[in-house]
Design a protein around this motif. Structure first.
Motif, PDB file in Angstrom:
ATOM      1  N   GLU A  68       0.811  -1.281   0.143  1.00 46.17           N
ATOM      2  CA  GLU A  68      -0.004   0.129   0.041  1.00 46.17           C
ATOM      3  C   GLU A  68       0.837   1.268  -0.009  1.00 46.17           C
ATOM      4  O   GLU A  68       0.469   2.183  -0.750  1.00 46.17           O
ATOM      5  CB  GLU A  68      -0.893  -0.094   1.404  1.00 46.17           C
ATOM      6  N   LYS A  72       0.895   4.255  -2.814  1.00 50.45           N
ATOM      7  CA  LYS A  72       0.753   5.521  -2.682  1.00 50.45           C
ATOM      8  C   LYS A  72       1.934   6.391  -3.298  1.00 50.45           C
ATOM      9  O   LYS A  72       1.744   7.292  -3.793  1.00 50.45           O
ATOM     10  CB  LYS A  72       0.825   5.836  -1.166  1.00 50.45           C
ATOM     11  N   THR A  76       1.023   9.331  -5.845  1.00 52.97           N
ATOM     12  CA  THR A  76       1.026  10.794  -5.595  1.00 52.97           C
ATOM     13  C   THR A  76       2.445  11.067  -5.104  1.00 52.97           C
ATOM     14  O   THR A  76       2.604  12.401  -4.678  1.00 52.97           O
ATOM     15  CB  THR A  76       0.126  10.929  -4.334  1.00 52.97           C
TER      16      THR A  76
END
Length: 80
Positions: A68, A72, A76
């Motif tokens: 995860e 991310k 971003t």
């Protein structure tokens, strides 16, 4: 549930919610002991479908946390 530093628990076929439509799950609890003078503030409780295996449940969750974070970063973190 009796989880203290340095302990783990594994509860098999536990009813997690009284609502219909949800089955029984296993609950894995893990609180890492003191390591290099550092003690975690709290333990983990994991609702899992990995039947009867505490270590595999914890290892899967550790991998998922890293995956995860990678997603991310890719979305971003400027990598687009």
């Amino acid at each position: 549930m009796g989880l203290v530093p340095g302990t783990s628990i594994y509860l098999v076929e536990t009813k997690f919610t009284p609502q219909k439509g949800f089955g029984n799950f296993d609950i894995a609890g893990y609180w890492r002991g003191k390591y290099r003078i550092k003690q975690e503030d709290e333990g983990w409780y994991l609702l899992t479908n990995v039947v009867g295996r505490l270590k595999q449940s914890i290892d899967s969750f550790k991998c998922r946390s890293g995956i995860e974070a990678m997603f991310k970063d890719c979305k971003t973190g400027g990598y687009n």
